[in-house]
Enzyme design. Structure first.
Site, PDB file in Angstrom:
ATOM      1  N   GLU A  67       0.827  -1.202   0.000  1.00 13.40           N
ATOM      2  CA  GLU A  67       0.000   0.000   0.000  1.00 13.40           C
ATOM      3  C   GLU A  67       0.868   1.261   0.000  1.00 13.40           C
ATOM      4  OE1 GLU A  67      -3.081  -0.240  -0.559  1.00 13.40           O
ATOM      5  OE2 GLU A  67      -3.342  -2.377  -0.181  1.00 13.40           O
TER       6      GLU A  67
ATOM      7  N   CYS B 206      -7.008  -2.588   8.263  1.00  9.24           N
ATOM      8  CA  CYS B 206      -5.710  -2.601   7.588  1.00  9.24           C
ATOM      9  C   CYS B 206      -5.211  -1.182   7.327  1.00  9.24           C
ATOM     10  CB  CYS B 206      -5.805  -3.380   6.280  1.00  9.24           C
ATOM     11  SG  CYS B 206      -6.033  -5.157   6.500  1.00  9.24           S
TER      12      CYS B 206
ATOM     13  N   HIS C  26      -0.704  -6.341   1.872  1.00 13.69           N
ATOM     14  CA  HIS C  26      -1.907  -7.166   1.809  1.00 13.69           C
ATOM     15  C   HIS C  26      -1.580  -8.517   1.168  1.00 13.69           C
ATOM     16  CE1 HIS C  26      -5.134  -3.941   2.443  1.00 13.69           C
ATOM     17  NE2 HIS C  26      -5.495  -4.967   3.188  1.00 13.69           N
TER      18      HIS C  26
END
Length: 201
Positions: free
Chosen positions: A86, A150, A169
């Site tokens: 991310e 998350c 992830h």
């Protein structure tokens, strides 16, 4: 990035249909496999975090204060079929309730915090480097961490932390990768970061 201190790795606990959260399985496997930088084993600290907003608020600052990690990587599961790193985390809107049925106050992570925090790590560089090291898993950049726990923990760590931080992830175990394949993929991500970030110092 400090040359001292361990690498902090977190995975999440059970939620929804994930009776065993694959992120925590992968983190534990990586802890068994180990991480090296320039042929030296790097100490790891691993922690399972409940899928609870209040737990993130309480535990993340304590982990940073206690361990002073050189690098922090949070992990979680998603619907993706690749490993996704991310790029950033947003301060809101955290509307989906946690496993206790609660949402954060005003659906945000930090009152008055920036709209988003972005990692200082060159995510594309790390993806490219990790993919060159192995062929079992594919590692890609993501710009949507999901507006749930998350993304919430990622924002919290970027807000309070003092060393480079990422969120990774994983797909559900077996869809398509085994936990061992993903642990090795995470190892290559971590070692690529160490090679690139430590060499800047």
């Amino acid at each position: 990035m400090s040359r001292d201190g361990p690498i902090l790795l977190t995975g999440y606990g059970p939620f929804a249909h994930h009776k065993v959260n694959g992120s925590w399985v992968v983190v534990q496997e990586l802890n068994s496999i180990g991480v090296k930088h320039k042929d030296e084993t790097v100490p790891l600290v691993i922690k399972e975090i409940p899928v609870v907003y209040d737990a993130v608020h309480e535990q993340v600052p304590k982990l940073w204060s206690e361990h002073k990690p050189r690098l922090c990587i949070h992990t979680g599961v998603s619907h993706y079929t690749e490993l996704k790193i991310e790029q950033y985390a947003r301060n809101s809107v955290y509307f989906p309730p946690d496993v206790n049925g609660k949402c954060p106050e005003k659906y945000e992570c930090e009152a008055g915090g920036p709209i988003r925090h972005e990692t200082t790590i060159n995510v594309q560089l790390i993806c490219d480097g990790a993919n060159k090291r192995q062929n079992d898993v594919t590692v890609l950049v993501s710009q949507d961490a999901g507006n749930y726990l998350c993304e919430f923990i990622y924002y919290k760590s970027l807000h309070v932390g003092t060393s480079p931080t990422l969120f990774v992830h994983f797909p559900t175990i077996g869809k398509p990768y085994t936990s061992t394949q993903m642990a090795i993929g995470l190892k290559h991500i971590v070692e690529t970061i160490l090679d690139n970030e430590m060499d800047k110092m």
